[in-house]
Design a protein around this motif. Structure first.
Motif, PDB file in Angstrom:
ATOM      1  N   VAL A   1     120.560  62.912 142.609  1.00 55.69           N
ATOM      2  CA  VAL A   1     120.527  64.184 143.329  1.00 55.69           C
ATOM      3  C   VAL A   1     119.660  63.938 144.551  1.00 55.69           C
ATOM      4  O   VAL A   1     118.502  63.558 144.441  1.00 55.69           O
ATOM      5  CB  VAL A   1     119.936  65.307 142.450  1.00 55.69           C
ATOM      6  N   TRP A   2     120.227  64.104 145.727  1.00 54.51           N
ATOM      7  CA  TRP A   2     119.535  63.784 146.967  1.00 54.51           C
ATOM      8  C   TRP A   2     118.658  64.934 147.435  1.00 54.51           C
ATOM      9  O   TRP A   2     117.519  64.747 147.835  1.00 54.51           O
ATOM     10  CB  TRP A   2     120.552  63.426 148.035  1.00 54.51           C
ATOM     11  N   ASN A   3     119.215  66.130 147.410  1.00 53.77           N
ATOM     12  CA  ASN A   3     118.475  67.336 147.790  1.00 53.77           C
ATOM     13  C   ASN A   3     119.157  68.528 147.119  1.00 53.77           C
ATOM     14  O   ASN A   3     120.023  68.337 146.276  1.00 53.77           O
ATOM     15  CB  ASN A   3     118.382  67.480 149.323  1.00 53.77           C
TER      16      ASN A   3
ATOM     17  N   GLY B   1     115.927  61.953 138.774  1.00 52.63           N
ATOM     18  CA  GLY B   1     114.898  61.149 139.428  1.00 52.63           C
ATOM     19  C   GLY B   1     115.061  61.174 140.925  1.00 52.63           C
ATOM     20  O   GLY B   1     116.074  61.626 141.456  1.00 52.63           O
ATOM     21  N   ASP B   2     114.060  60.677 141.591  1.00 52.75           N
ATOM     22  CA  ASP B   2     114.026  60.650 143.050  1.00 52.75           C
ATOM     23  C   ASP B   2     114.046  59.192 143.479  1.00 52.75           C
ATOM     24  O   ASP B   2     113.023  58.519 143.455  1.00 52.75           O
ATOM     25  CB  ASP B   2     112.757  61.354 143.542  1.00 52.75           C
ATOM     26  N   ALA B   3     115.223  58.689 143.816  1.00 53.92           N
ATOM     27  CA  ALA B   3     115.348  57.275 144.165  1.00 53.92           C
ATOM     28  C   ALA B   3     116.341  57.104 145.315  1.00 53.92           C
ATOM     29  O   ALA B   3     117.372  57.770 145.358  1.00 53.92           O
ATOM     30  CB  ALA B   3     115.817  56.478 142.963  1.00 53.92           C
ATOM     31  N   LEU B   4     116.008  56.219 146.231  1.00 54.64           N
ATOM     32  CA  LEU B   4     116.889  55.957 147.359  1.00 54.64           C
ATOM     33  C   LEU B   4     117.865  54.820 147.076  1.00 54.64           C
ATOM     34  O   LEU B   4     118.828  54.645 147.799  1.00 54.64           O
ATOM     35  CB  LEU B   4     116.059  55.600 148.594  1.00 54.64           C
ATOM     36  N   ASP B   5     117.597  54.042 146.024  1.00 48.36           N
ATOM     37  CA  ASP B   5     118.381  52.842 145.776  1.00 48.36           C
ATOM     38  C   ASP B   5     119.428  52.997 144.676  1.00 48.36           C
ATOM     39  O   ASP B   5     120.022  52.026 144.231  1.00 48.36           O
ATOM     40  CB  ASP B   5     117.454  51.681 145.423  1.00 48.36           C
TER      41      ASP B   5
ATOM     42  N   LEU C   1     115.949  72.034 141.293  1.00 45.87           N
ATOM     43  CA  LEU C   1     115.858  70.744 141.982  1.00 45.87           C
ATOM     44  C   LEU C   1     114.698  69.925 141.414  1.00 45.87           C
ATOM     45  O   LEU C   1     114.846  68.723 141.161  1.00 45.87           O
ATOM     46  CB  LEU C   1     115.679  70.953 143.486  1.00 45.87           C
ATOM     47  N   ASP C   2     113.569  70.569 141.181  1.00 50.57           N
ATOM     48  CA  ASP C   2     112.419  69.856 140.608  1.00 50.57           C
ATOM     49  C   ASP C   2     112.713  69.331 139.208  1.00 50.57           C
ATOM     50  O   ASP C   2     112.177  68.305 138.800  1.00 50.57           O
ATOM     51  CB  ASP C   2     111.188  70.769 140.566  1.00 50.57           C
ATOM     52  N   ARG C   3     113.577  70.006 138.492  1.00 49.99           N
ATOM     53  CA  ARG C   3     113.931  69.572 137.133  1.00 49.99           C
ATOM     54  C   ARG C   3     114.785  68.307 137.145  1.00 49.99           C
ATOM     55  O   ARG C   3     114.611  67.431 136.302  1.00 49.99           O
ATOM     56  CB  ARG C   3     114.691  70.691 136.427  1.00 49.99           C
ATOM     57  N   VAL C   4     115.707  68.201 138.085  1.00 47.51           N
ATOM     58  CA  VAL C   4     116.632  67.057 138.105  1.00 47.51           C
ATOM     59  C   VAL C   4     116.217  65.971 139.089  1.00 47.51           C
ATOM     60  O   VAL C   4     116.800  64.892 139.102  1.00 47.51           O
ATOM     61  CB  VAL C   4     118.077  67.499 138.396  1.00 47.51           C
ATOM     62  N   ARG C   5     115.245  66.272 139.910  1.00 46.43           N
ATOM     63  CA  ARG C   5     114.721  65.270 140.843  1.00 46.43           C
ATOM     64  C   ARG C   5     113.200  65.357 140.844  1.00 46.43           C
ATOM     65  O   ARG C   5     112.571  65.698 141.850  1.00 46.43           O
ATOM     66  CB  ARG C   5     115.274  65.497 142.248  1.00 46.43           C
TER      67      ARG C   5
ATOM     68  N   VAL D   1     124.563  65.439 146.156  1.00 50.17           N
ATOM     69  CA  VAL D   1     124.454  64.351 145.194  1.00 50.17           C
ATOM     70  C   VAL D   1     125.051  63.142 145.901  1.00 50.17           C
ATOM     71  O   VAL D   1     126.163  63.225 146.443  1.00 50.17           O
ATOM     72  CB  VAL D   1     125.227  64.660 143.892  1.00 50.17           C
ATOM     73  N   ARG D   2     124.300  62.043 145.932  1.00 48.69           N
ATOM     74  CA  ARG D   2     124.783  60.837 146.606  1.00 48.69           C
ATOM     75  C   ARG D   2     125.059  59.751 145.580  1.00 48.69           C
ATOM     76  O   ARG D   2     124.263  59.493 144.693  1.00 48.69           O
ATOM     77  CB  ARG D   2     123.766  60.351 147.630  1.00 48.69           C
TER      78      ARG D   2
END
Length: 181
Positions: A61-63, A53-57, A147-151, A67-68
């Protein structure tokens, strides 16, 4: 000659047992949480799993290169990632950190990575620092399809309806910029 074959993913799909085995003997491994991530520490390495997913909180996976992880993290994770990575398992060898992303079909193996940046804080009244966040740089960047698959992109849920577009032309009649010719 130009290759026109479709791009295929090099990432493997694993189940939990296969992934956690990368940390070593599963009976001797310990599992922890670091924010929303799962971290398995074993005698042969570390396995870190984040949700796709794409989440800041939350941990994700950041980019294509990072991975953050957002914490706080328990002491064993801090010791493994930034404190004493050589103290577990072997004497002088740096143990691998395996990175995974959980998708509906299972765990996508992202590859290995290393800590690029980490932050700690000393909570009031404590004697040990707490790992609050950590950025892991992938040894091999992800391709765009991977990247599109995991984010995957998430669509915002709070977008207004399109009804306001019906007022656009009607609002122009009272505009001071209207031509008087």
């Amino acid at each position: 000659m130009v290759d026109h074959s479709p791009v295929t993913s090099l990432m493997s799909l694993l189940n939990d047992m296969q992934a956690y085995a990368l940390a070593g003997d599963t009976t001797a491994s310990e599992s922890f949480t670091f924010g929303s991530a799962t971290v398995v520490i074993g005698d042969s390495g570390t396995v870190i799993t984040v949700e796709a997913g794409d989440a800041l909180d939350r941990s994700s996976v950041w980019n294509a290169e990072e991975v953050r992880l957002l914490g706080p993290a328990p002491t064993p994770i801090r010791e493994r990632l930034v404190g004493r990575p050589w103290a577990w398992g072997t004497d002088d060898m740096k143990l691998p950190v395996h990175l995974m992303a959980r998708v509906p079909e299972g765990l996508v193996y992202l590859g290995t990575g290393a800590v690029a940046q980490a932050g700690t804080e000393l909570p009031p009244g404590h004697i040990e620092h707490v790992l609050t966040h950590c950025t892991l740089r992938l040894d091999t960047p992800l391709s765009k399809p991977d990247l599109d698959r995991v984010r995957p992109l998430l669509f915002p849920s709070d977008l207004p309806s399109l009804e306001w577009l019906g007022h656009v032309n009607g609002g122009m009649s009272s505009c001071c910029c209207r031509s008087t010719r």
